[in-house]
Write a protein that holds these residues in place. Sequence first.
Motif, short mmCIF file in Angstrom:
data_model
loop_
_atom_site.label_atom_id
_atom_site.label_comp_id
_atom_site.label_asym_id
_atom_site.label_seq_id
_atom_site.Cartn_x
_atom_site.Cartn_y
_atom_site.Cartn_z
N ALA A 1 0.83 -1.21 0.00
CA ALA A 1 0.00 0.00 0.00
C ALA A 1 0.86 1.26 0.00
CB ALA A 1 -0.94 -0.01 1.21
N ALA A 2 1.97 1.23 0.75
CA ALA A 2 2.86 2.39 0.78
C ALA A 2 3.53 2.61 -0.57
CB ALA A 2 3.90 2.21 1.88
N ALA A 3 3.86 1.52 -1.27
CA ALA A 3 4.49 1.66 -2.57
C ALA A 3 3.53 2.23 -3.61
CB ALA A 3 5.01 0.30 -3.05
N ASN A 4 2.23 1.93 -3.46
CA ASN A 4 1.22 2.44 -4.41
C ASN A 4 0.61 3.76 -3.97
OD1 ASN A 4 1.53 0.11 -5.98
ND2 ASN A 4 0.02 -1.02 -4.76
N GLU A 5 1.01 4.28 -2.79
CA GLU A 5 0.45 5.53 -2.28
C GLU A 5 0.98 6.70 -3.09
OE1 GLU A 5 -1.90 7.99 -0.39
OE2 GLU A 5 -1.88 5.85 0.12
N LYS A 6 0.08 7.57 -3.54
CA LYS A 6 0.48 8.72 -4.34
C LYS A 6 0.90 9.89 -3.46
CE LYS A 6 -2.51 7.50 -8.25
NZ LYS A 6 -3.62 7.94 -9.13
N SER A 7 0.28 10.02 -2.31
CA SER A 7 0.64 11.12 -1.41
C SER A 7 1.96 10.81 -0.71
CB SER A 7 -0.48 11.33 -0.37
OG SER A 7 -0.10 12.32 0.56
N ARG A 8 2.91 11.71 -0.82
CA ARG A 8 4.23 11.47 -0.22
C ARG A 8 4.15 11.43 1.30
NH1 ARG A 8 9.35 12.60 -2.14
NH2 ARG A 8 8.44 12.21 -4.18
N ALA A 9 3.34 12.31 1.89
CA ALA A 9 3.23 12.33 3.35
C ALA A 9 2.64 11.03 3.88
CB ALA A 9 2.39 13.52 3.80
N SER A 10 1.60 10.53 3.21
CA SER A 10 1.00 9.27 3.64
C SER A 10 1.98 8.12 3.50
CB SER A 10 -0.27 8.99 2.83
OG SER A 10 -1.21 10.02 3.01
N ALA A 11 2.75 8.13 2.41
CA ALA A 11 3.74 7.07 2.21
C ALA A 11 4.81 7.11 3.29
CB ALA A 11 4.38 7.21 0.83
N VAL A 12 5.24 8.32 3.67
CA VAL A 12 6.24 8.44 4.73
C VAL A 12 5.69 7.92 6.05
CG1 VAL A 12 7.55 10.12 6.11
CG2 VAL A 12 7.49 10.31 3.62
N ALA A 13 4.42 8.25 6.35
CA ALA A 13 3.81 7.77 7.59
C ALA A 13 3.70 6.25 7.60
CB ALA A 13 2.43 8.41 7.76
N LEU A 14 3.30 5.66 6.46
CA LEU A 14 3.20 4.20 6.39
C LEU A 14 4.57 3.54 6.55
CD1 LEU A 14 0.63 3.78 3.48
CD2 LEU A 14 0.27 3.26 5.88
N ASN A 15 5.59 4.12 5.92
CA ASN A 15 6.93 3.55 6.04
C ASN A 15 7.46 3.65 7.47
OD1 ASN A 15 7.24 2.74 3.34
ND2 ASN A 15 7.81 4.81 2.72
N ALA A 16 7.14 4.76 8.14
CA ALA A 16 7.56 4.88 9.54
C ALA A 16 6.89 3.83 10.40
CB ALA A 16 7.24 6.29 10.06
N GLU A 17 5.60 3.59 10.15
CA GLU A 17 4.90 2.55 10.90
C GLU A 17 5.47 1.16 10.58
OE1 GLU A 17 0.30 1.05 11.68
OE2 GLU A 17 0.72 2.74 10.34
N LEU A 18 5.87 0.95 9.33
CA LEU A 18 6.49 -0.32 8.96
C LEU A 18 7.82 -0.52 9.69
CD1 LEU A 18 5.80 -0.50 5.12
CD2 LEU A 18 5.03 -2.13 6.84
N ARG A 19 8.60 0.54 9.82
CA ARG A 19 9.88 0.40 10.53
C ARG A 19 9.66 0.07 12.00
NH1 ARG A 19 11.27 4.53 6.80
NH2 ARG A 19 10.59 6.18 8.22
#
Length: 265
Positions: A56-74
């Motif tokens: 989902a983070a890889a397909n996310e268009k919003s950069r802020a949402s992708a950053v938040a998802l990646n932080a949660e993944l870490r």
Amino acid sequence: MSVIDILTRVDSICKKYDKYDVEKHNDSNVSGEDAFARLYAAVEADIEAAEKKAEAAANEKSRASAVALNAELRRTKARLLEEVPKLQRLAMKKVKGLSSEEFAARNDLVLALPDRIQSIPDGTAPAPKKAGGWTSSASRPGIKFDSDGKMDSDYFQQSEESSQFRQEYEMRKLKQDQGLDVIAEGLDTLKNMAHDMNEELDRQVPLMDEIDSKVDKAASDLKNTNVRLKDTVNQLRSSRNFCIDIVLLCVILGIAAYLYNVLKK
């Protein structure tokens, strides 16, 4: 080779590799007595959820949402890596009804977990192997480094995309802060209301106790009054019946005397 020989060999191969079947391994411990099976099933479910979140983070268009998802993944990956030592300790414990092959397969499953967890993409580039000197980034081929280790000032200039991302990040952060302030004010209001209600209840408790005692006393007095009133009514009714009987007797005697006089004439 006959068909029976083929089936026999296939069956032996399936039995040999049954120890690597995670679902079957978890189903065999459905009774809940095996702590390793429960913890491994939880870790496996978290890994699958993290992989879906990474997609989902890889397909996310919003950069802020992708950053938040990646932080949660870490954070999820760090938490899962902390569970690996627990699984290693539980894998060394012997469980009743567990064969030696299944016992060895548990260690293999635990040893494979760190690589599976680290392989989940979280937006960070893997550490490049050092080949001596400065090299270009493997994940970002457009980024180049000087051979002498010095960077030009152009590398530190903000692009339009980075400026837009920073503005979006600041706006979202400001909105979150405002929302948290509103929630904090609401919680303070609820806290004050609850404190006032508690004080009011403390003041009302003695009054309620007094009302209960008065109601009990009134009910007892009413019960006694009803008993006395019933006795009084019974007494009045008996004396009234006696008077009525005397009056009726007198009326009957008068009528009898009148008829006697009339018939005598």
